[in-house]
Each structure stands twice: as C-alpha cells, then as structure tokens.
Design a protein around this motif. Structure first.
Motif, mmCIF file in Angstrom:
data_model
loop_
_atom_site.group_PDB
_atom_site.id
_atom_site.type_symbol
_atom_site.label_atom_id
_atom_site.label_comp_id
_atom_site.label_asym_id
_atom_site.label_seq_id
_atom_site.Cartn_x
_atom_site.Cartn_y
_atom_site.Cartn_z
ATOM 1 N N PRO A 168 -107.432 -76.455 51.437
ATOM 2 C CA PRO A 168 -108.260 -76.888 52.574
ATOM 3 C C PRO A 168 -108.183 -78.398 52.739
ATOM 4 N N SER A 169 -108.356 -78.853 53.960
ATOM 5 C CA SER A 169 -108.259 -80.296 54.221
ATOM 6 C C SER A 169 -109.463 -81.061 53.702
ATOM 7 N N LYS A 170 -110.596 -80.381 53.567
ATOM 8 C CA LYS A 170 -111.772 -81.045 52.995
ATOM 9 C C LYS A 170 -112.668 -79.989 52.355
ATOM 10 N N LEU A 171 -113.521 -80.479 51.428
ATOM 11 C CA LEU A 171 -114.397 -79.595 50.691
ATOM 12 C C LEU A 171 -115.728 -80.293 50.505
ATOM 13 N N LEU A 172 -116.809 -79.592 50.760
ATOM 14 C CA LEU A 172 -118.148 -80.155 50.608
ATOM 15 C C LEU A 172 -118.715 -79.695 49.272
ATOM 16 N N VAL A 173 -118.939 -80.659 48.342
ATOM 17 C CA VAL A 173 -119.447 -80.366 47.012
ATOM 18 C C VAL A 173 -120.684 -81.215 46.769
ATOM 19 N N ASN A 174 -121.829 -80.546 46.556
ATOM 20 C CA ASN A 174 -123.094 -81.260 46.320
ATOM 21 C C ASN A 174 -123.336 -82.343 47.366
ATOM 22 N N SER A 175 -123.179 -82.002 48.610
ATOM 23 C CA SER A 175 -123.393 -82.898 49.759
ATOM 24 C C SER A 175 -122.393 -84.036 49.830
ATOM 25 N N ILE A 176 -121.292 -83.974 49.075
ATOM 26 C CA ILE A 176 -120.246 -84.994 49.108
ATOM 27 C C ILE A 176 -118.978 -84.339 49.635
ATOM 28 N N THR A 177 -118.342 -84.959 50.608
ATOM 29 C CA THR A 177 -117.112 -84.435 51.172
ATOM 30 C C THR A 177 -115.926 -84.953 50.379
ATOM 31 N N VAL A 178 -115.100 -84.017 49.895
ATOM 32 C CA VAL A 178 -113.912 -84.357 49.125
ATOM 33 C C VAL A 178 -112.715 -84.093 50.037
ATOM 34 N N ILE A 179 -111.833 -85.128 50.192
ATOM 35 C CA ILE A 179 -110.668 -84.965 51.069
ATOM 36 C C ILE A 179 -109.343 -85.122 50.335
ATOM 37 N N ASP A 180 -109.365 -85.682 49.123
ATOM 38 C CA ASP A 180 -108.137 -85.839 48.359
ATOM 39 C C ASP A 180 -107.671 -84.467 47.869
ATOM 40 N N PRO A 181 -106.426 -84.023 48.190
ATOM 41 C CA PRO A 181 -105.946 -82.686 47.802
ATOM 42 C C PRO A 181 -106.009 -82.432 46.295
ATOM 43 N N LYS A 182 -105.665 -83.453 45.483
ATOM 44 C CA LYS A 182 -105.732 -83.259 44.032
ATOM 45 C C LYS A 182 -107.180 -83.081 43.574
ATOM 46 N N GLU A 183 -108.089 -83.824 44.159
ATOM 47 C CA GLU A 183 -109.504 -83.713 43.800
ATOM 48 C C GLU A 183 -110.071 -82.352 44.240
ATOM 49 N N ILE A 184 -109.610 -81.861 45.383
ATOM 50 C CA ILE A 184 -110.021 -80.527 45.850
ATOM 51 C C ILE A 184 -109.558 -79.472 44.847
ATOM 52 N N CYS A 185 -108.291 -79.573 44.414
ATOM 53 C CA CYS A 185 -107.760 -78.622 43.430
ATOM 54 C C CYS A 185 -108.526 -78.711 42.117
ATOM 55 N N ASN A 186 -108.819 -79.925 41.659
ATOM 56 C CA ASN A 186 -109.579 -80.102 40.427
ATOM 57 C C ASN A 186 -110.994 -79.527 40.549
ATOM 58 N N THR A 187 -111.591 -79.663 41.715
ATOM 59 C CA THR A 187 -112.933 -79.113 41.946
ATOM 60 C C THR A 187 -112.905 -77.585 41.859
ATOM 61 N N PHE A 188 -111.901 -76.962 42.504
ATOM 62 C CA PHE A 188 -111.750 -75.508 42.401
ATOM 63 C C PHE A 188 -111.504 -75.094 40.948
ATOM 64 N N ASN A 189 -110.638 -75.822 40.264
ATOM 65 C CA ASN A 189 -110.324 -75.512 38.874
ATOM 66 C C ASN A 189 -111.579 -75.577 38.007
ATOM 67 N N THR A 190 -112.359 -76.634 38.164
ATOM 68 C CA THR A 190 -113.588 -76.777 37.385
ATOM 69 C C THR A 190 -114.551 -75.624 37.680
ATOM 70 N N TYR A 191 -114.680 -75.275 38.950
ATOM 71 C CA TYR A 191 -115.586 -74.190 39.335
ATOM 72 C C TYR A 191 -115.171 -72.871 38.682
ATOM 73 N N PHE A 192 -113.893 -72.488 38.839
ATOM 74 C CA PHE A 192 -113.451 -71.196 38.320
ATOM 75 C C PHE A 192 -113.365 -71.178 36.790
ATOM 76 N N THR B 157 -115.569 -72.648 34.847
ATOM 77 C CA THR B 157 -116.930 -72.652 34.284
ATOM 78 C C THR B 157 -117.824 -71.537 34.810
ATOM 79 N N ILE B 158 -117.442 -70.844 35.870
ATOM 80 C CA ILE B 158 -118.321 -69.839 36.463
ATOM 81 C C ILE B 158 -118.554 -68.658 35.525
ATOM 82 N N GLY B 159 -117.526 -68.210 34.787
ATOM 83 C CA GLY B 159 -117.684 -67.068 33.877
ATOM 84 C C GLY B 159 -118.717 -67.318 32.795
ATOM 85 N N PRO B 160 -118.539 -68.381 31.994
ATOM 86 C CA PRO B 160 -119.541 -68.656 30.958
ATOM 87 C C PRO B 160 -120.937 -68.920 31.541
#
Length: 153
Positions: free
Chosen positions: A19-43, A45-48
């Motif tokens: 995605p071109s942008k991602l809203l995380v905790n009211s902060i808009t993330v537009i850097d593609p690597k940061e978006i990927c890292n945000t998804f990675n962190t979410y997936f 940590t969600i199981g535990p």
C-alpha cells in the motif's frame, strides 16, 4: 531463465503491491520499507498477544465457566423399563453383528423376542430396583481381537 519464464507467464514480479500509505496509531507511514516492517511486526506479535488474552480470559476457571446451579439434582432411582422399550431395543439390534459373549446371535434373539420380553422386563426392573449389576453383564467381546474384556468397578 527466470526472467524469460516470468515474461512468458506474464508474471510481473517487480510490480509493487505494497500500500502507498498506512495509518498506525494515528501516524501515517509512507515509506515502503517502514510499511513492510510494520506489517512484519504486527504479524510476528499477533499470535502470542492473542494467546496471552486467551489465558487471561480462560485461565481462571471461574471466569471461563458459568456459575454452578444452586439446585443440584441427584439420580437416586431409575424409572421402570417397559416391555415395549425392551421390544424396540431388540428390534433395533444389528442382525449382522457377531455373537455376544454368551454365544447368542442377534437373529436368535429376534426370533424368540415374544417369548423372552416379559422375563427380561422383570429381570431388568429387579436389577434396577436392587441396584445390582451382575458380573456376567460386565463382560464384553472386543470385536477386533475376539478377546473377552471384563469391566470392574
């Protein structure tokens, strides 16, 4: 070779699907690597995190189970069985079953049903009233091995 295969298969692997942008905790993330890292962190940590919530909700037995009813019902007596019930049970026996421990097959029982229903009715009701369960009725035949198994309490 893979470039040729992807070109012939019309696989556009270089296409950007993030995605071109991602809203995380009211902060808009537009850097593609940061978006990927945000998804990675979410997936990652969600199981535990969900597992911890399940333990908190259901770890305490009083929170997971409804309260015990204050009215407890005890089974102290059995209703008398009827000749009709015994007759229906005999009618529903599987005729293809092998003989029981006593060597009597279901087809034979069906043939003499009218002769034995009254005696079975009296016998079963006496056992229920007296609270007895004869040892001979605690034996079963294992259909896989043919061995007799005795159940004792």
């Amino acid at each position: 070779m893979w470039n040729l295969i992807n070109t012939l298969a019309n696989n556009n692997t270089k296409r950007n699907c993030a995605p071109s942008k991602l809203l995380v905790n009211s902060i808009t993330v537009i850097d593609p690597k940061e978006i990927c890292n945000t998804f990675n962190t979410y997936f990652a940590t969600i199981g535990p995190m969900l597992a911890d919530e399940i333990i908190q909700i259901f770890g305490n037995s009083s929170a997971a189970l409804p309260n015990k009813p204050t009215d407890t019902v005890e089974l102290t007596t059995f209703d008398q069985c009827t000749t009709l019930e015994i007759s229906k049970i005999i009618d529903n026996l599987n005729p293809l079953c092998s003989t029981r421990i006593d060597g009597i097959n279901t087809k034979s029982i069906e043939c003499i049903k009218n002769l034995i229903v009254d005696s079975m009715y009296k016998c079963f009701n006496k056992l229920l009233n007296d609270g007895e369960f004869p040892n001979s009725l605690k034996i079963a035949k294992n259909v896989n091995t043919g061995l007799d198994i005795e159940v004792t309490y």
